[in-house]
Design a protein around this motif. Structure first.
Motif, mmCIF file in Angstrom:
data_model
loop_
_atom_site.group_PDB
_atom_site.id
_atom_site.type_symbol
_atom_site.label_atom_id
_atom_site.label_comp_id
_atom_site.label_asym_id
_atom_site.label_seq_id
_atom_site.Cartn_x
_atom_site.Cartn_y
_atom_site.Cartn_z
ATOM 1 N N VAL A 125 0.683 -1.161 0.008
ATOM 2 C CA VAL A 125 0.153 0.086 -0.206
ATOM 3 C C VAL A 125 0.902 1.084 0.126
ATOM 4 O O VAL A 125 1.885 1.400 0.882
ATOM 5 C CB VAL A 125 -1.047 0.102 1.285
ATOM 6 C CG1 VAL A 125 -2.029 1.338 1.351
ATOM 7 C CG2 VAL A 125 -1.745 -1.327 1.004
ATOM 8 N N ILE A 126 0.779 2.035 -1.044
ATOM 9 C CA ILE A 126 1.499 3.168 -1.218
ATOM 10 C C ILE A 126 1.401 4.142 0.021
ATOM 11 O O ILE A 126 0.399 4.744 0.109
ATOM 12 C CB ILE A 126 1.429 3.839 -2.599
ATOM 13 C CG1 ILE A 126 1.772 2.733 -3.707
ATOM 14 C CG2 ILE A 126 2.432 4.876 -3.020
ATOM 15 C CD1 ILE A 126 1.162 3.236 -5.018
ATOM 16 N N THR A 127 2.655 4.787 0.446
ATOM 17 C CA THR A 127 2.515 5.795 1.444
ATOM 18 C C THR A 127 2.825 7.081 1.070
ATOM 19 O O THR A 127 3.361 7.029 -0.011
ATOM 20 C CB THR A 127 3.168 5.276 2.645
ATOM 21 O OG1 THR A 127 4.798 5.290 2.080
ATOM 22 C CG2 THR A 127 3.141 3.940 3.139
ATOM 23 N N LEU A 128 2.781 8.141 1.658
ATOM 24 C CA LEU A 128 3.130 9.346 1.551
ATOM 25 C C LEU A 128 4.554 9.578 1.247
ATOM 26 O O LEU A 128 4.927 10.129 0.127
ATOM 27 C CB LEU A 128 2.351 10.498 2.624
ATOM 28 C CG LEU A 128 2.933 11.730 2.289
ATOM 29 C CD1 LEU A 128 2.182 12.204 0.989
ATOM 30 C CD2 LEU A 128 2.488 12.711 3.521
ATOM 31 N N ASP A 129 5.151 8.830 1.810
ATOM 32 C CA ASP A 129 6.660 8.876 1.869
ATOM 33 C C ASP A 129 7.121 8.239 0.653
ATOM 34 O O ASP A 129 8.035 8.657 -0.247
ATOM 35 C CB ASP A 129 7.540 7.891 3.091
ATOM 36 C CG ASP A 129 7.450 8.644 4.327
ATOM 37 O OD1 ASP A 129 7.194 9.833 4.270
ATOM 38 O OD2 ASP A 129 7.639 7.939 5.284
ATOM 39 N N ASP A 130 6.505 7.266 0.164
ATOM 40 C CA ASP A 130 6.626 6.425 -1.383
ATOM 41 C C ASP A 130 6.404 7.568 -2.276
ATOM 42 O O ASP A 130 7.197 7.739 -3.457
ATOM 43 C CB ASP A 130 5.611 5.431 -1.652
ATOM 44 C CG ASP A 130 6.056 4.072 -0.630
ATOM 45 O OD1 ASP A 130 7.057 4.005 -0.186
ATOM 46 O OD2 ASP A 130 5.201 3.618 -0.556
ATOM 47 N N VAL A 131 5.490 8.384 -2.242
ATOM 48 C CA VAL A 131 4.974 9.521 -3.082
ATOM 49 C C VAL A 131 6.027 10.382 -3.062
ATOM 50 O O VAL A 131 6.519 10.878 -4.298
ATOM 51 C CB VAL A 131 3.668 10.002 -2.935
ATOM 52 C CG1 VAL A 131 3.281 11.090 -4.018
ATOM 53 C CG2 VAL A 131 2.301 8.936 -2.875
ATOM 54 N N LYS A 132 6.654 11.040 -1.898
ATOM 55 C CA LYS A 132 7.577 12.015 -1.843
ATOM 56 C C LYS A 132 8.834 11.653 -2.255
ATOM 57 O O LYS A 132 9.492 12.410 -3.045
ATOM 58 C CB LYS A 132 7.486 12.349 -0.287
ATOM 59 C CG LYS A 132 6.365 13.187 0.368
ATOM 60 C CD LYS A 132 7.035 13.510 1.652
ATOM 61 C CE LYS A 132 5.683 14.388 2.306
ATOM 62 N NZ LYS A 132 6.163 14.642 3.804
ATOM 63 N N ALA A 133 9.109 10.306 -2.291
ATOM 64 C CA ALA A 133 10.355 9.965 -2.523
ATOM 65 C C ALA A 133 10.461 9.848 -4.136
ATOM 66 O O ALA A 133 11.351 10.374 -4.978
ATOM 67 C CB ALA A 133 10.570 8.465 -2.150
ATOM 68 N N ARG A 134 9.214 9.454 -4.904
ATOM 69 C CA ARG A 134 9.033 9.623 -6.272
ATOM 70 C C ARG A 134 9.033 11.060 -6.912
ATOM 71 O O ARG A 134 9.746 11.226 -8.025
ATOM 72 C CB ARG A 134 7.729 8.759 -6.744
ATOM 73 C CG ARG A 134 7.576 8.707 -8.235
ATOM 74 C CD ARG A 134 6.414 7.935 -8.692
ATOM 75 N NE ARG A 134 5.395 9.092 -8.818
ATOM 76 C CZ ARG A 134 4.321 8.883 -8.063
ATOM 77 N NH1 ARG A 134 4.109 8.226 -7.212
ATOM 78 N NH2 ARG A 134 3.339 9.999 -8.217
ATOM 79 N N MET A 135 8.505 11.874 -6.119
ATOM 80 C CA MET A 135 8.356 13.248 -6.491
ATOM 81 C C MET A 135 9.646 14.126 -6.216
ATOM 82 O O MET A 135 9.657 15.456 -6.444
ATOM 83 C CB MET A 135 7.070 13.844 -6.161
ATOM 84 C CG MET A 135 5.899 13.098 -6.635
ATOM 85 S SD MET A 135 4.114 13.558 -5.943
ATOM 86 C CE MET A 135 4.181 15.320 -6.770
ATOM 87 N N GLU A 136 10.558 13.583 -5.303
ATOM 88 C CA GLU A 136 11.840 14.055 -4.946
ATOM 89 C C GLU A 136 11.313 15.512 -4.197
ATOM 90 O O GLU A 136 11.966 16.474 -4.395
ATOM 91 C CB GLU A 136 12.723 14.263 -5.946
ATOM 92 C CG GLU A 136 13.039 12.947 -6.634
ATOM 93 C CD GLU A 136 13.979 13.185 -7.467
ATOM 94 O OE1 GLU A 136 14.412 14.290 -8.099
ATOM 95 O OE2 GLU A 136 14.703 12.389 -8.040
ATOM 96 N N GLY A 137 10.469 15.188 -3.145
ATOM 97 C CA GLY A 137 10.074 16.578 -2.573
ATOM 98 C C GLY A 137 8.819 16.529 -1.787
ATOM 99 O O GLY A 137 7.884 15.395 -1.817
ATOM 100 N N GLU A 138 8.409 17.672 -1.404
ATOM 101 C CA GLU A 138 7.391 17.811 -0.650
ATOM 102 C C GLU A 138 5.971 17.792 -1.600
ATOM 103 O O GLU A 138 6.138 18.376 -2.632
ATOM 104 C CB GLU A 138 7.011 18.949 0.404
ATOM 105 C CG GLU A 138 8.010 18.643 1.491
ATOM 106 C CD GLU A 138 7.834 17.708 2.418
ATOM 107 O OE1 GLU A 138 6.681 17.375 2.972
ATOM 108 O OE2 GLU A 138 8.910 17.027 2.799
#
Length: 901
Positions: free
Chosen positions: A567-580
């Motif tokens: 289950v994709i977490t906010l940290d996963d999304v941030k890591a992919r988007m390289e930021g907040e």
């Protein structure tokens, strides 16, 4: 001895090693983490010192490698575990599901056009976007698409029916409204209805809840259902094939409608038998118009019935016909009778005049019957039925108080319904429970309650309410509406053969919803007890799936539960988007005025307008990243897309291993003195490289981010992040001197009016032809060189970068149109993890440790494992190619010496 070698890394060094080995007749397994081989060289426009086209050199090697009979290219794969020794290694490789059949895919790109998801394109250094199904670059090898799916989005994971919320939100954002409705209906047959009444656990799971507010997923569902219907685009789905088998569905509630619709789409002849005069079950009889207008429900049910579903109203199984009658006439039966019997409070005085149970009250109100209620009404309960009863009674002119035995935080009702009741003037008496109903002359006068306190959690996980001794109090009322729970009326079925649970619900096999009577299935509230509509939809879908299996002559043994996806977490999304994640205010649905709400059954919450829906859908951050909208499969001519593809672990037994994993480009954001990501016209060398490439994001045009104009004065700053102990990179990266010079030369080739200046610490141009290359840049291309450290500021008015530097101990500054930072190259992020698996040591800078001998370079500390390219330390492309060949020769040597050659 196994005559094979594994090469880890599909960049130019790994490709060269693989080709050299293959030409010697040695089998090679080339393992590459990305969907294509080619590595960083594929991103370059030209190579120094010849300024030849990079892809023109690389592409033939990529093609030769992929097509060579001795090379097995495993892209989108990574090493999971290694054991063994030289001559007999055992390597487990995870071959990740790309959800596209590599053999069938032609790379035509038709699927890219229909994908509604837009993601930063890593290959183009995030300077343009790509869809979730993609090939990394035009010359990718293999030329097969990959669906970028990192797991399941939390919104979908929270949905009891498994609806891909991210999918239909993405389709709405792309204005593919009909496709969005089609996707919703694959799981939820009534989009407009569900969008209005669902308790939307999907929104609780939304990763945006940790940033601002969740995406209004339910509101978007209501919008798109209404929009498509109002546009006249809601036409019935073609039936797959006509079947002779017949199915009876008892009950036209959410579970019954869902099952009937699924089975009708498969071509089965379906008849719904409904005891009341209207379809929808509790959707019709239990949910007031101010939440769910009857015309919306009717329209959506009519759409389902248009698929050949027959429905007969006013007929009760157990009274007008028996279950045995149905079994004789139909090949399968689905019981979805709901839970329409109100449970009693079980307190003295409950039989007094003025007690109207919640389900009965709402049913009569929905049927437009005159319901005799007094001026002071007490509603007992904290669920959605209680809120519906309270708000309905309020609209009938009564003063309403809700009595609930826990606190507001524990109420199971939808938060928006509780808030709506409060706004409209419903009073609440929390931590109170009825103990007696008082009356006079057979009519209610008051309700006696006792105060409660919260104790230990009960089976529901909520604190158990405990009576406070001596805290009794009374509330003057003339009507009481108990709405504590409901139960199914199993007696109405008239069958003594059906197994029943101790909770007086139908007993089924939870894996397939079959009852103890062959051919008879059951689901919804009659099995689960009172639950949500979306849970009932899920039950109907499940029952239909197993009924279809039964009628196809297949086994109806419950399917094994699949291993949970990540289950994709906010940290996963941030890591992919390289930021907040950028904050974005949630679009709120409009409400009718409070004073009108108290006296009208008009729908309270207005559905989004198209503009509002598009704005709200744009807030989704595409956690997936693939939204699982399933739009790409219909667009794929070769039928190459396989959503059920799974990751695989492949075990290899190489005799030797060549490691050629390459490098990462250092992100200079943390070095604030260069202004990267602070000033718009400051670029990294790799960003510039993609700009000047004809296939890049700007079509080969050098442009300023601030205004789109091409710069006329360019500055290049070398050694950004390298030879700098403060950032942990005291080494020379070996490429930025020539890289900056090459890019300055290419700038003049693109635009004759561009003048370039290179700021350098010292010019390490010691390889063959490199010094001549620099001299040619000066004489033929007018490139200027300034020997100085440099920092960057900005002219706030023009957004021109200002380079501050030192000459002869005197600080100077010069304004440019754009600045390019020749950043250092660093070990890959996964180097430490891979080193542990391989048993290799790392240098103080994080590269794989190799032999110090120039002639013996490439031997690691582990026999049978060899190193090539930048993973073993700074190296340019010619060096990396040579090291690939060297490592291949050493790997071949171990085979020959052990008798395997």
């Amino acid at each position: 001895m196994k005559r094979s070698v594994m090469v880890i890394g599909g960049g130019i060094s790994g490709i060269q090693a693989a080709l050299d080995l293959a030409e010697k007749g040695i089998k090679v397994d080339l393992v590459e983490k990305l969907p294509s081989i080619g590595g960083r060289m594929a991103q370059l426009d030209k190579t120094f010192p010849t300024n030849d086209c990079s892809i023109c050199i690389l592409a033939p090697k990529m093609a030769d490698c992929y097509s060579h009979p001795n090379v097995n290219v495993m892209t989108y794969s990574e090493v999971k575990d290694i054991s063994g020794k030289a001559g007999d290694f055992k390597v487990d490789v995870l071959k990740k599901a790309r959800f596209v059949d590599e053999e069938k895919c032609t790379g035509c790109g038709d699927c890219f056009k229909v994908c509604p998801v837009s993601l930063p394109n890593e290959f183009d250094m995030d300077m343009r976007e790509r869809p979730a199904i993609y090939v990394p670059f035009l010359q990718s090898v293999p030329r097969a698409a990959t669906i970028d799916r990192a797991g399941v989005a939390p919104c979908s994971n929270k949905c009891p029916a498994g609806l891909s919320a991210q999918g239909y939100v993405a389709l709405i954002r792309a204005e593919k409204f009909k496709e969005a409705v089609n996707l919703i209906r694959k799981t939820v047959p009534l989009p407009s209805v569900c969008g209005r009444i669902c308790h939307h656990p999907c929104e609780e799971g939304c990763n945006r809840t940790e940033v601002d507010d969740p995406v209004a997923i339910a509101g978007l569902k209501a919008f798109v259902g209404d929009y498509v219907r109002q546009q006249g685009e809601d036409v019935p789905t073609p039936i797959e094939e006509e079947r002779k088998e017949k199915v009876a569905v008892v009950g036209a509630g959410p579970a019954g409608l869902a099952a009937a619709y699924r089975l009708a789409l498969k071509g089965f002849k379906v008849k719904i038998i409904e005891a009341t005069s209207k379809p929808g079950g509790m959707l019709w009889w239990g949910i007031p118009d101010y939440r769910l207008p009857k015309d919306v429900l009717t329209a959506e049910v009519d759409y389902l019935l248009a698929h050949g579903i027959d429905i007969e109203y006013g007929k009760t199984v157990g009274k007008d016909l028996t279950l045995e009658d149905l079994k004789k006439e139909y090949d399968a039966v689905f019981l979805a009778i709901g839970a329409h019997e109100s449970l009693k409070l079980g307190v003295p005085g409950e039989d007094l005049e003025g007690v109207v149970h919640g389900v009965d009250f709402l049913h009569r109100a929905a049927d437009k019957e005159t319901v005799a209620i007094g001026k002071k009404v007490a509603v007992i309960g904290g669920g959605n039925a209680a809120m519906d009863a309270a708000r309905t009674a309020l609209r009938m002119g009564s003063d309403v108080t809700v009595i609930y035995r826990r606190t507001k935080d524990e109420m199971p009702a939808i938060g928006a319904e509780i808030k709506g009741a409060e706004e409209e003037g419903v009073k609440f008496e929390f931590l109170a429970s009825p103990v007696k109903i008082q009356g006079k002359d057979g009519k209610i006068t008051a309700i006696e309650c006792i105060r409660m306190k919260l104790g230990e959690p009960d089976q529901s996980g909520r604190p158990r309410p405990v009576p406070v001794e001596g805290s009794e109090f009374t509330v003057d009322v003339d009507t009481i509406i108990p709405a504590v729970s409901q139960a199914p009326n199993l007696d109405a079925l008239g069958s003594k053969d059906l197994a029943v649970t101790k909770w007086k619900t139908l007993e089924v096999n939870p894996g397939n919803l079959s009852t103890n009577i062959p051919g008879v299935f059951a689901g919804g509230d009659a099995v689960s007890g009172p639950a949500s509509a979306v849970e009932a939809f899920a039950a109907g879908n499940k029952a239909a799936r197993y009924i279809e299996k039964l009628l196809n002559g297949e086994s109806i043994e419950p399917e094994p539960e699949e291993k949970d996806e990540h289950v994709i977490t906010l940290d996963d999304v941030k890591a992919r988007m390289e930021g907040e994640i950028t904050k974005s205010e949630r679009v709120l649905r409009q409400h009718i005025p409070d004073d009108k709400r108290r006296t009208s059954f008009e729908e309270v919450e207005k559905v989004f307008t198209k503009e509002e829906a598009l704005k709200e859908a744009a807030r989704c951050v595409s956690c997936g990243p693939c939204s699982q909208c399933e739009a790409c499969a219909p667009a794929c001519g070769p039928n190459a897309i396989d959503y059920n593809m799974k990751d695989q672990v492949v075990t290899l037994n190489p005799a030797a291993i060549v490691v050629a994993t390459g490098f990462d480009v250092w992100d200079p954001t943390s070095a604030s003195e260069y202004g990267y990501k602070k000033y718009p016209n400051v670029y990294t060398a790799m960003e510039y490289e993609r700009m000047i490439n004809a296939a890049g994001p700007t079509g080969g045009h050098i442009v300023r981010r601030s205004d789109g104009e091409h710069p006329k004065k360019l500055a290049f700053i070398q050694c950004v992040g390298s030879r700098n102990p403060q950032v942990g990179h005291p080494y020379c990266c070996a490429v930025c001197c020539m890289h900056a010079t090459k890019e300055a030369m290419l700038a003049r080739e693109h635009y004759e009016d561009i003048n370039s200046t290179i700021f350098y610490k010292d010019m390490r141009a010691c390889a063959k032809g490199f010094n001549e290359y620099v001299e040619r840049a000066k004489s033929d291309y007018g490139v200027s060189y300034i020997n100085s450290d440099a920092t960057v500021q900005e002219n706030a008015e023009t957004h021109n970068p200002i380079v501050v530097f030192d000459v002869g101990g005197k600080q100077q500054s010069k304004e440019f149109d754009a600045v390019v930072l020749a950043t250092t190259l660093v070990p890959r992020k996964d180097t430490v993890e891979l080193a542990k698996k391989l048993g290799l040591k790392l240098t103080e800078f994080g590269f794989f440790e190799s032999s110090d001998s120039i002639l013996d370079f490439g031997r690691s500390g582990v026999p049978g494992i060899y190193l090539a390219g930048y993973c073993a330390g700074p190296a340019d492309i010619p060096e990396s190619v040579a090291q690939g060949s060297s490592a291949a020769a050493k790997a071949a040597e171990i085979l020959a010496n052990s008798g395997g050659g």
